[in-house]
Design an enzyme around this catalytic site. Structure first.
Site, PDB file in Angstrom:
ATOM      1  N   SER A 150      38.018  58.130  89.623  1.00 23.54           N
ATOM      2  CA  SER A 150      37.429  59.466  89.653  1.00 23.54           C
ATOM      3  C   SER A 150      36.590  59.678  88.404  1.00 23.54           C
ATOM      4  O   SER A 150      36.934  59.187  87.318  1.00 23.54           O
ATOM      5  CB  SER A 150      38.519  60.532  89.712  1.00 23.54           C
ATOM      6  OG  SER A 150      37.973  61.826  89.562  1.00 23.54           O
ATOM      7  N   TYR A 163      46.487  64.538  86.562  1.00 23.95           N
ATOM      8  CA  TYR A 163      45.563  63.822  87.451  1.00 23.95           C
ATOM      9  C   TYR A 163      44.658  62.906  86.626  1.00 23.95           C
ATOM     10  O   TYR A 163      44.471  61.730  86.964  1.00 23.95           O
ATOM     11  CB  TYR A 163      44.730  64.810  88.264  1.00 23.95           C
ATOM     12  CG  TYR A 163      43.760  64.130  89.201  1.00 23.95           C
ATOM     13  CD1 TYR A 163      44.217  63.491  90.350  1.00 23.95           C
ATOM     14  CD2 TYR A 163      42.384  64.113  88.941  1.00 23.95           C
ATOM     15  CE1 TYR A 163      43.332  62.848  91.209  1.00 23.95           C
ATOM     16  CE2 TYR A 163      41.497  63.481  89.794  1.00 23.95           C
ATOM     17  CZ  TYR A 163      41.973  62.856  90.934  1.00 23.95           C
ATOM     18  OH  TYR A 163      41.099  62.222  91.780  1.00 23.95           O
TER      19      TYR A 163
END
Length: 255
Positions: A150, A163
């Site tokens: 990501s 995350y």
């Protein structure tokens, strides 16, 4: 390049019930690969598999909780039993639960660590010997391991602490494997998508949904097919080419 450059290859895609995983499975099948689809919801993964089968693709759908190491082993073995080999692994399964550290629950943090880290490790460990073998027996003379990371690893935002932790760890894991597997002809790559309209926001609670939305307000996000295109590009290169990292941002994305 041949219209179906992955003919004869076998790919396994985790998190293939929707979003990037489903788009990637469809794209690799279109490139000629036989594909194993893995997701934690059987109804979703079967629907994607049926779509691929209707297009003439070879496909098997598996429901599996990859946070359990034994289930990850079984999933890889099921692929070998069905197709006889494993040439490409795409580690896409993840969960994104955003929110401030003060208001997040430890259960939410544990859920991200279990899937985004432990699940990644379990599937990779189970698959590696078979990827190495595939590289020595394939006409392509190479195998591929692609981890979906990501852009959140590069630009940390409030509400994404754990995350971001999981995605930073994914990058370090990927780079170490890349160096280890150079001599085995297994290419190891990471794809880092930016803002993607993948439906995850719709599965978040109110506060987490707000945290997910505010950095992307006003941005036309990537589509899952855009990320699938990047993955297809990586795994269809000739053996002499290794695309070890690809950052794919939405065109209007500044972070």
């Amino acid at each position: 390049m041949h219209d179906q450059p992955l003919t004869g290859a076998v790919a396994l895609v985790t998190g293939a019930g929707s979003g990037i995983g489903a788009a990637t499975a469809r794209r690799l099948a279109g490139d000629g690969a036989a594909v194993t689809l893995v997701a934690h919801r059987r109804d979703r993964v079967v629907q994607v598999a049926n779509d691929i089968a209707r297009q003439g693709g070879e496909v098997v759908a598996l429901e599996a909780d990859i946070t359990e190491a034994d289930r990850a082993d079984d999933m890889v073995q099921d692929t070998l039993d069905r197709f006889g080999r494993l040439d490409i692994l795409v580690n896409n399964a993840e969960v994104r639960l955003l929110g401030s550290a003060l208001h997040a629950t430890i259960e939410e943090w544990d859920q991200m660590i279990s899937l985004n880290v432990a699940g990644l490790v379990h599937v990779t460990h189970a698959a590696l010997p078979h990827l190495i073998y595939a590289a020595t027996t394939s006409p392509r003379e190479v195998a591929d391991l692609v981890n979906v990371g990501s852009a959140a690893e590069r630009v940390v935002r409030p509400g994404s602490s754990v995350y971001g932790l999981t995605k930073s760890g994914l990058n370090a894991f990927t780079e170490s494997l890349r160096q280890e597997l150079l001599g085995e002809r297994v290419r190891v790559s990471v794809v880092e998508p930016g803002a993607v309209d993948d439906g995850q926001e719709n599965r978040l609670g109110d506060s987490a949904r707000d945290a997910a939305r505010w950095p992307t307000d006003g941005i036309e996000g990537l589509r899952p097919d855009d990320v699938a295109d990047a993955i297809s590009y990586i795994v269809t290169r000739e053996r002499r080419v290794a695309v070890n990292g690809m950052l794919v941002r939405a065109g209007d994305q500044t972070w």
